[in-house]
Design an enzyme around this catalytic site. Sequence first.
Site, short mmCIF file in Angstrom:
data_model
loop_
_atom_site.label_atom_id
_atom_site.label_comp_id
_atom_site.label_asym_id
_atom_site.label_seq_id
_atom_site.Cartn_x
_atom_site.Cartn_y
_atom_site.Cartn_z
N CYS A 11 0.82 -1.05 -0.01
CA CYS A 11 0.02 -0.09 0.10
C CYS A 11 0.77 1.24 0.03
O CYS A 11 0.38 2.25 0.56
CB CYS A 11 -0.89 0.08 1.06
SG CYS A 11 -2.15 -1.30 1.26
N ARG A 45 2.64 -5.87 7.29
CA ARG A 45 2.16 -6.48 8.48
C ARG A 45 0.85 -7.27 8.47
O ARG A 45 0.66 -8.06 9.35
CB ARG A 45 2.35 -5.49 9.55
CG ARG A 45 3.64 -4.80 10.00
CD ARG A 45 3.45 -3.64 11.12
NE ARG A 45 2.34 -2.88 10.88
CZ ARG A 45 2.87 -1.61 10.06
NH1 ARG A 45 3.83 -1.38 9.64
NH2 ARG A 45 1.78 -0.68 9.80
N ALA A 168 8.59 1.77 -15.57
CA ALA A 168 7.12 2.24 -15.16
C ALA A 168 6.21 1.73 -16.23
O ALA A 168 6.10 0.64 -16.60
CB ALA A 168 7.21 3.47 -14.91
N GLY A 221 13.43 15.55 -4.64
CA GLY A 221 12.61 14.23 -4.49
C GLY A 221 12.74 13.25 -5.55
O GLY A 221 12.25 12.45 -5.75
N ASP A 235 19.70 -0.55 -8.84
CA ASP A 235 18.30 -0.42 -9.34
C ASP A 235 18.17 -0.66 -11.03
O ASP A 235 17.27 -1.48 -11.27
CB ASP A 235 17.50 0.90 -9.05
CG ASP A 235 16.15 1.00 -9.53
OD1 ASP A 235 15.42 0.27 -9.03
OD2 ASP A 235 16.12 1.85 -10.49
N LYS A 239 16.66 -4.00 -13.10
CA LYS A 239 15.90 -3.92 -14.33
C LYS A 239 16.60 -4.73 -15.50
O LYS A 239 16.00 -5.22 -16.39
CB LYS A 239 15.60 -2.41 -14.68
CG LYS A 239 14.59 -1.87 -13.65
CD LYS A 239 14.81 -0.35 -14.12
CE LYS A 239 13.73 0.51 -12.75
NZ LYS A 239 14.13 1.83 -12.79
#
Lengths: 377, 377
Positions: A11, A45, A168, A221, A235, A239
């Site tokens: 989530c 969890r 993506a 960011g 990363d 891929k």
Amino acid sequence: MKIIPLILMGCGGVGRQLLHHIVSCRPLHAKQGVHLRVIGVGDSRSLVVASDVLTMELNDKILLETCRIKLGGGSLSDLSNFGERKLFLNTEATKKVIDIATLLGKSTGLACVDCSASSDTVNVLKQVVDLGCCIVLANKKPLTSTIEDFNKLITHPRRIRHESTVGAGLPVIASLTRILSSGDPVHHIIGSLSGTLGYIMSEVEKGKPLSQVVKVAKSLGYTEPDPRDDLSGMDVARKALILARLLGQQINLSDIKVESLFPKEMGPDVMPINDFLDGGVLALDSDIQERVTNASSRGNVLRYACVIESSSSRCEVGLQEFPKDSPLGRLKGSDNVLVVYSRCYNEQPLVIQGAGAGNDTTAAGVLADILDLQDLF
Amino acid sequence: MKIIPLILMGCGGVGRQLLHHIVSCRPLHAKQGVHLRVIGVGDSRSLVVASDVLTMELNDKILLETCRIKLGGGSLSDLSNFGERKLFLNTEATKKVIDIATLLGKSTGLACVDCSASSDTVNVLKQVVDLGCCIVLANKKPLTSTIEDFNKLITHPRRIRHESTVGAGLPVIASLTRILSSGDPVHHIIGSLSGTLGYIMSEVEKGKPLSQVVKVAKSLGYTEPDPRDDLSGMDVARKALILARLLGQQINLSDIKVESLFPKEMGPDVMPINDFLDGGVLALDSDIQERVTNASSRGNVLRYACVIESSSSRCEVGLQEFPKDSPLGRLKGSDNVLVVYSRCYNEQPLVIQGAGAGNDTTAAGVLADILDLQDLF
């Protein structure tokens, strides 16, 4: 009406965006004769499940409330006041997913959607596959685990989709799958698959020091909280591994030649993040700038790229020079690009380029994957 | 083993290449657990069918012999010495396709593959769709007939594939379908979808006269036998119409604003081809060169493009200026490119580029389409 029962694992930003997309696409999907029946939503969890997974679902109100609570840093147990559903915790949650897969794998079918960033989901996913269910992944970790895990997960190639693990939502995996299934052998692939490193190399190309560019990227960011998670190239390596395995290479992550943009002695285990940002990274400026200048003197630009060759089983990621007017050389900002050379795309390669990051795009890729499975339901 | 029974309509370059691909991919498809059972092959006059369409197929020897005969300009009736199969002529051939679709639509399913370039297949295809069968098209004509025909053909969107109607095998339709199904609204599309016109405009950009470029392109086999079939823009208009209709525009070919590169008085109905090549086209040189020069003075290049906008229902094809460093401006030679702007691909559009012509690529796209239908069988 075609009904696709699904469980969402994860989530975070992508998972929440997926739930939003599912809810907002209800009218569109109704028109297409499809209904996405969300019967469970889980985080690291816990798992919230519809009271009767054979007939019921978590309604849109619960789904949106789940997004709201998780966005605020809350827990799925905070949902307690919202209608009929059950909550399972920790190992009980995992066990429940398997129970549901066992039940639905034999009847209506089930799509397990992994939008987490965890390595822990691979065991559940392998069992789910064995139980005849479909899996859809935005999470790269399960597919970059051991080659045995990978081969297990793709046992039934028509029951797995994972577009959003590379670039993506860019239709990279779907396009490669089409090419391969038509018997057009892919010779090699070159890609720039990190929006972050793409942005950084574009800025460095303009003459800005790496240290400064990294700081700005972090403040905007664009990077992970610790930018070394991007600068390490791991990363991109993940891929590249997924693409190489799709081409049939039976390799593991450790087989990939990965160029890190910082030396081991500046690694996260050795140097605190602030020491890296305020000190370490400054020491890297001149070397990178020299490489950029050298490349430029040859009419080239420097890009952090992956190169995968079928014949030689070569798979490596790192800085490479490309002609200014090549697909990778032309790249600006945070765009991703994949360049595929095959029998059909030989002198004129297939080039797929566009936004390769962002929760919206990534979740849209996951949703397209789920819908692409509809003929199995 | 998943078995896909199929009938191929059209034995031109693409159809023959498809048969070759099917035969050469047998081991690959066997590994994937799929078998393409070719039960019929037809051209404009006749249809060869396996003796028992429920259990038998045209074996690979017959398929390859069919290719050899058709390549040599022969007729399907020349196959008479090749094992057990039946030949149907003219209206009997059409009737037989419907008979087979009636039979298999209710049992094993059937894929009707249209690799012809004919307008005549649309009626058969509409009936086949009604009978519950799948259709795969490389032929643009059925999808660019009336909007009523189009809507009929896409009644069951999951049972139709037509990747090779636009940009040959480039994953253009598959990618658009993914974007649309994920609820990501496409705002507009810009494309350069004619390799021939792409080549011509690239050469004219270098300062060569249009008349000379057209003659060279014709001698290299890049154009249709009468180059005006390319220069009229109607082929691009058909592709634009298919894309516009995919975006939901309920329009017909006549609604598209099409810029022809020659005036009506030089049309094929008025001027013999040699008069055009040796005379007419020379009169067009200076105008085109002036437009190229004007564009260049603004830092732009001239491309023959299609522009499709969702909000305004705009759909037009013609010469347009693009910045030199835009996806269309960068285009060289005969590459095709499609640029898609949507909510997800907004500032950074999705760009798909590569070889957009050639029988090999086009047939590979058809084969990928057929395999993509396998979950329905």
